[in-house]
Design a protein around this motif. Structure first.
Motif: not given
Length: 167
Positions: A143-167
């Motif tokens: 679950r993330v904030a409704s204002g979360f911006k999904l793009n290739k950069t944010s998706a890669c960062a989430w994958i690289d972080a082991g799918f930990r919830r983004p801050e």
């Protein structure tokens, strides 16, 4: 010859059928000719049954006397229904595209599809960020904030972080 019984049967089959010069209702739509507040002309509102706001508002043709609106007829009503239906469909598609986003990433583990589904709740707006592998198996969901911006950069960062919830 059409009898009163026939007319009553027809009316019972179509209880919402109205065909007046400035008001038509049929097949779930209402067309209403109203005074245009912006100028001296007329406008037509197309309202879908059950909706409080018009799906479409547009200018309406003046009648021959140049004072009153041209009366509605079957052809005009059918054209208005088609136009309003198409306009509403585009609105729904645009809303869907806004609320449901996705990107595909070529990661070390293979192709990963990352989706963001925004839940526009008045009391608790949020979004669900999810990842699926090429076979469609869910890898993670957070679950993330409704204002979360999904793009290739944010998706890669989430994958690289082991799918930990983004801050």
């Amino acid at each position: 010859m059409i009898t009163n019984e026939t007319n009553d049967a027809i009316a019972a089959d179509e209880p919402d059928l109205i065909q007046e010069a400035r008001l038509w209702r049929n097949n779930g739509w209402t067309a209403r000719i109203v005074k245009n507040e912006d100028d001296e002309g007329w406008a037509v509102e197309m309202i879908l049954d059950g909706e409080s706001e018009p799906a479409l508002v547009g200018p309406w043709t003046m009648g021959r006397d140049k004072k009153n609106p041209k009366p509605l007829d079957a052809s005009a009503f059918n054209t208005l229904v088609k136009t309003a239906g198409e306009f509403r469909q585009r609105q729904v598609q645009q809303l869907h595209a806004t609320l449901h986003q996705s990107v595909t990433i070529n990661a070390a583990a293979g192709r990963i599809s990352v989706t963001l589904d925004i839940v526009p709740d008045d009391d608790d707006p949020h979004a669900l960020l999810a990842a699926h592998d090429a076979a469609g198996e869910e890898l993670a969901r957070v679950r993330v904030a409704s204002g979360f911006k999904l793009n290739k950069t944010s998706a890669c960062a989430w994958i690289d972080a082991g799918f930990r919830r983004p801050e």
